[in-house]
Design an enzyme around this catalytic site. Structure first.
Site, PDB file in Angstrom:
ATOM      1  N   TYR A   1     -47.998 -61.443 -73.457  1.00 61.06           N
ATOM      2  CA  TYR A   1     -48.870 -61.396 -74.635  1.00 61.06           C
ATOM      3  C   TYR A   1     -48.883 -62.737 -75.370  1.00 61.06           C
ATOM      4  CZ  TYR A   1     -50.566 -59.819 -79.225  1.00 61.06           C
ATOM      5  OH  TYR A   1     -51.262 -59.660 -80.391  1.00 61.06           O
TER       6      TYR A   1
ATOM      7  N   SER B   1     -52.236 -64.152 -83.330  1.00 64.08           N
ATOM      8  CA  SER B   1     -51.029 -63.396 -83.685  1.00 64.08           C
ATOM      9  C   SER B   1     -49.966 -64.367 -84.171  1.00 64.08           C
ATOM     10  CB  SER B   1     -50.506 -62.629 -82.465  1.00 64.08           C
ATOM     11  OG  SER B   1     -49.237 -62.054 -82.733  1.00 64.08           O
TER      12      SER B   1
END
Length: 283
Positions: free
Chosen positions: A210, A197
């Site tokens: 996350y 990401s």
């Protein structure tokens, strides 16, 4: 027409517009004209060389294993690779769910294999390895570690169980899949593709749970790339931007499957805001 496509349309159009913009100067100043024309010729030469030396993959039923195919990137990639002629082992957490059913009905090529996969489970991953060995006549060309779950909440408010639950999928799930499939990947000199990401590079408030897992997989991939170089195995990192709303990563159903109490999340989940609307690919 073929020549224009060969050197790529965007380079041709860029050169064309540049010539039009500087045409008056070319007529007036010979030195400027020489520099500009030389630059355009250099760009064209580089484009031609890149096209000549680029190696295209001859698709002949090679196997690609993908995790997290219930929705999002994994689901779309399965369809795309099937259309290109690859054999796809599509791992779905819910092999009886809507996403899995859509993949089974997608084409009649027989190249899509929908298999139940829970990346948190050693038994589930090993079962997938056995299935892949049985159904990969052309060898395993790639493993795409796509399965992940998003989570938003302040560091102080998130429980240790929430940290562990997200890491078990996003971090240890990737490591578990990679270690299990590396022997098959080495045989074919294939590649490991880890979907991380942009948050694996950029820290934002309420993204510690996350983001920590994505930073970890960035480091894991970089180390693995160095170790696998001697085997001819490529390790690729894909860093998507703001796609959380389209992948279903924050849907209540996805959170329930992780075994996390929805009530404990409601106070922690914040709105998705990200100025990075892009996807980076780092080789």
């Amino acid at each position: 027409m073929k020549f224009k496509q060969w050197i790529a349309w965007h380079l041709f159009e860029l050169g064309y517009l540049a010539v039009l913009a500087v045409l008056p100067f070319i007529a007036a100043i010979k030195s400027v004209a020489t520099v500009l024309i030389s630059g355009l010729l250099l760009i064209a030469f580089i484009a031609v060389i890149r096209k000549i030396t680029r190696k295209l993959v001859d698709v002949d039923g090679q196997t690609v294993v993908i995790s997290g195919c219930d929705t999002g990137f994994g689901h779309a990639l399965t369809k795309r690779l099937d259309a290109l002629g690859f054999t796809v082992i599509a791992g779905c957490l819910d092999d009886g769910g809507e996403g899995a059913s859509k993949l089974r009905k997608w084409s009649d090529s027989g190249r899509i294999h929908v298999v139940k996969l829970d990346v948190r489970s050693d038994e589930s991953v090993q079962s997938l390895v056995k299935y892949t060995k049985k159904h990969s006549e052309k060898g395993v060309w790639a493993v795409v570690n796509n399965a992940a779950v998003n989570f938003l909440g302040d560091v102080e408010l998130c429980t240790m169980d929430q940290y562990k639950s997200i890491a078990e999928v996003n971090q240890f799930g990737v490591i578990r899949m990679t270690k299990a499939f590396l022997p098959l990947i080495r045989e074919c000199k294939g590649r490991v593709i880890n979907v991380t990401s942009a948050k694996g590079r950029i820290s934002l408030p309420s993204n510690a749970v996350y983001g920590a897992t994505k930073y970890a997989i960035e480091a894991f991939s970089d180390v693995l790339r160095l170790e696998m170089r001697k085997f001819g195995v490529r390790v690729i990192i894909v860093e998507p931007g703001d796609f959380g709303g389209t992948t279903g990563m924050l849907s209540p159903k996805s959170v329930i499957k992780l075994g996390i109490n929805i009530a404990s999340l409601e106070g922690n989940i914040l709105h998705l805001v990200s100025p990075w609307q892009h996807c980076r690919l780092r080789l």
